[in-house]
Design a protein around this motif. Structure first.
Motif, PDB file in Angstrom:
ATOM      1  N   PRO A 119       0.951  -1.461  -0.058  1.00  0.00           N
ATOM      2  CA  PRO A 119      -0.052  -0.020   0.066  1.00  0.00           C
ATOM      3  C   PRO A 119       0.942   1.188  -0.026  1.00  0.00           C
ATOM      4  CG  PRO A 119      -0.804  -1.549   1.604  1.00  0.00           C
ATOM      5  CD  PRO A 119       0.496  -1.955   1.210  1.00  0.00           C
ATOM      6  N   VAL A 120       0.361   2.318  -0.489  1.00  0.00           N
ATOM      7  CA  VAL A 120       0.827   3.590  -0.513  1.00  0.00           C
ATOM      8  C   VAL A 120       0.144   4.664   0.067  1.00  0.00           C
ATOM      9  CG1 VAL A 120       1.799   5.464  -2.120  1.00  0.00           C
ATOM     10  CG2 VAL A 120       2.056   3.143  -2.936  1.00  0.00           C
ATOM     11  N   PHE A 121       0.735   5.482   0.969  1.00  0.00           N
ATOM     12  CA  PHE A 121       0.184   6.489   1.668  1.00  0.00           C
ATOM     13  C   PHE A 121      -0.084   7.671   0.644  1.00  0.00           C
ATOM     14  CE2 PHE A 121      -0.530   9.971   4.572  1.00  0.00           C
ATOM     15  CZ  PHE A 121      -1.393   9.326   5.469  1.00  0.00           C
ATOM     16  N   CYS A 122      -1.450   8.117   0.350  1.00  0.00           N
ATOM     17  CA  CYS A 122      -1.638   9.132  -0.715  1.00  0.00           C
ATOM     18  C   CYS A 122      -1.851  10.678   0.454  1.00  0.00           C
ATOM     19  CB  CYS A 122      -2.972   9.078  -1.278  1.00  0.00           C
ATOM     20  SG  CYS A 122      -2.686   7.632  -2.516  1.00  0.00           S
ATOM     21  N   SER A 123      -0.712  11.024   0.704  1.00  0.00           N
ATOM     22  CA  SER A 123      -0.780  12.636   1.793  1.00  0.00           C
ATOM     23  C   SER A 123      -1.605  13.472   1.050  1.00  0.00           C
ATOM     24  CB  SER A 123       0.581  12.743   2.265  1.00  0.00           C
ATOM     25  OG  SER A 123       1.448  13.134   1.307  1.00  0.00           O
ATOM     26  N   LEU A 124      -2.127  14.471   1.963  1.00  0.00           N
ATOM     27  CA  LEU A 124      -2.765  15.591   1.513  1.00  0.00           C
ATOM     28  C   LEU A 124      -1.685  16.908   1.723  1.00  0.00           C
ATOM     29  CD1 LEU A 124      -6.320  15.025   2.864  1.00  0.00           C
ATOM     30  CD2 LEU A 124      -4.954  14.267   0.787  1.00  0.00           C
ATOM     31  N   GLY A 162      -4.891  -2.000  -1.993  1.00  0.00           N
ATOM     32  CA  GLY A 162      -3.659  -1.316  -1.902  1.00  0.00           C
ATOM     33  C   GLY A 162      -3.322  -0.044  -1.508  1.00  0.00           C
ATOM     34  N   ILE A 163      -4.568   0.390  -0.805  1.00  0.00           N
ATOM     35  CA  ILE A 163      -4.326   2.008  -0.254  1.00  0.00           C
ATOM     36  C   ILE A 163      -4.342   1.956   1.267  1.00  0.00           C
ATOM     37  CG2 ILE A 163      -5.817   4.253  -0.345  1.00  0.00           C
ATOM     38  CD1 ILE A 163      -7.302   2.918  -2.808  1.00  0.00           C
ATOM     39  N   ASN A 174      -7.865   4.638  -8.500  1.00  0.00           N
ATOM     40  CA  ASN A 174      -7.708   5.961  -8.327  1.00  0.00           C
ATOM     41  C   ASN A 174      -7.415   6.276  -6.562  1.00  0.00           C
ATOM     42  OD1 ASN A 174      -9.106   7.407 -10.838  1.00  0.00           O
ATOM     43  ND2 ASN A 174     -10.212   5.806 -10.367  1.00  0.00           N
ATOM     44  N   PRO A 175      -6.233   5.836  -6.009  1.00  0.00           N
ATOM     45  CA  PRO A 175      -5.781   5.941  -4.623  1.00  0.00           C
ATOM     46  C   PRO A 175      -6.025   7.347  -4.353  1.00  0.00           C
ATOM     47  CG  PRO A 175      -4.123   5.775  -6.197  1.00  0.00           C
ATOM     48  CD  PRO A 175      -5.252   5.410  -7.224  1.00  0.00           C
TER      49      PRO A 175
END
Length: 301
Positions: free
Chosen positions: A7-12, A128-129, A106-107
């Motif tokens: 998993p990948v961390f989609c930071s803001l 995988g998010i 669309n992670p």
């Protein structure tokens, strides 16, 4: 055997748009508005989609209505994060109705806790998010400074090491693995479904509210007998808020994991208590019981 996705961390970042979903129970309008104002004060834009304020029995709309909101938010490229309005019950009912291929393609960062454990766990395992175990929207408006600081830092990709109470270390050692888990009752109800969590090679986090010690015992015993706890590399627990005979819980946990030879720590300020720190779920974490800390080391997108 199915290959695990890392998993990948989609930071803001400031000015990003956070969409609001209501996957579970109905919510108080005033608390909802306070939560929106809190996100805006942090520099984020908030998008409230049509249908998020629905009502169906104790739920925030029908299953299809609630699932459609989530699917649309994930498919919208302008939405960078999604926060659950509140917990309660209902998130599990949406799992078969979600477009998992679209979500994986669309992670984006999903935030919530309690009942939304069902979504957090499934986002990690099926899409995988990485997700954020953090206050729901209605919790933000009444959250204390420690909770808000942790939330603001973590969703922007600043992973702060968390020191654990040294007097609540039940078993020493050091483990590295994906941090998974959440609300214990919700995790147990997922056993035997197509969305049953896979804890192998992971550090499991657990918290709960309003469950007496004997029910905590029963749930953990069921998980062990079902083989769900096989291969767990470490255990860390949050608050067990308003749980009768909570003094028994450390002994119960030691009995469940007596033969595992893994680090076990309790007492992290996460869950339904006054302080609810944010935990990135799905990425690699290090649990060091000998030095009483939890920290993260994984990809940020």
């Amino acid at each position: 055997m199915k290959t695990r996705v890392e998993p990948v961390f989609c930071s803001l970042k400031p000015k990003d748009v956070i969409g609001v979903a209501a996957p579970s129970a109905r919510f108080d309008a005033q608390a909802f508005e306070k939560g929106v104002q809190c996100l805006e004060s942090m520099g984020f834009q908030v998008y409230i989609p049509n249908g998020v304020t629905g009502r169906h029995r104790y739920l925030a709309g029908t299953d299809r209505q609630r699932a459609d909101v989530l699917n649309l938010l994930f498919a919208d490229p302008g939405i960078k994060g999604i926060i659950a309005a509140r917990g309660g019950f209902g998130a599990m009912r949406l799992l078969p109705l979600l477009d998992w291929d679209s979500i994986a393609g669309n992670p984006k960062l999903f935030m919530g806790f309690s009942d939304t454990t069902a979504l957090i766990s499934s986002l990690v395992s099926k899409a995988g998010i990485c997700a954020l175990h953090a206050p729901n929207l209605v919790s933000l408006g009444r959250a204390d400074k420690k909770t808000l600081d942790s939330f603001a830092k973590t969703l922007t990709g600043c992973f702060t090491r968390i020191d654990l109470p040294s007097d609540q270390v039940l078993a020493g050692g050091r483990a590295t693995g994906r941090l998974v888990g959440g609300n214990l009752s919700t995790l147990v109800h997922m056993i035997g479904t197509a969305y049953q969590p896979d804890f192998r090679g992971s550090i499991i986090f657990m918290e709960d509210v309003g469950e007496p010690a004997y029910k905590i015992d029963r749930m953990l015993t069921q998980m062990k007998m079902a083989g769900v706890l096989d291969g767990v590399k470490g255990v860390v627990t949050g608050s067990f808020e308003n749980c009768d005979n909570d003094a028994y819980i450390p002994e119960i946990i030691q009995e469940v994991f007596f033969d595992a030879n893994i680090p076990i720590c309790m007492g992290i300020d996460v869950g339904h208590g006054a302080v609810n720190l944010s935990l990135p779920m799905g990425g690699n974490a290090i649990l060091d019981a000998d030095h009483a800390y939890l920290e993260w080391d994984f990809s940020v997108k």
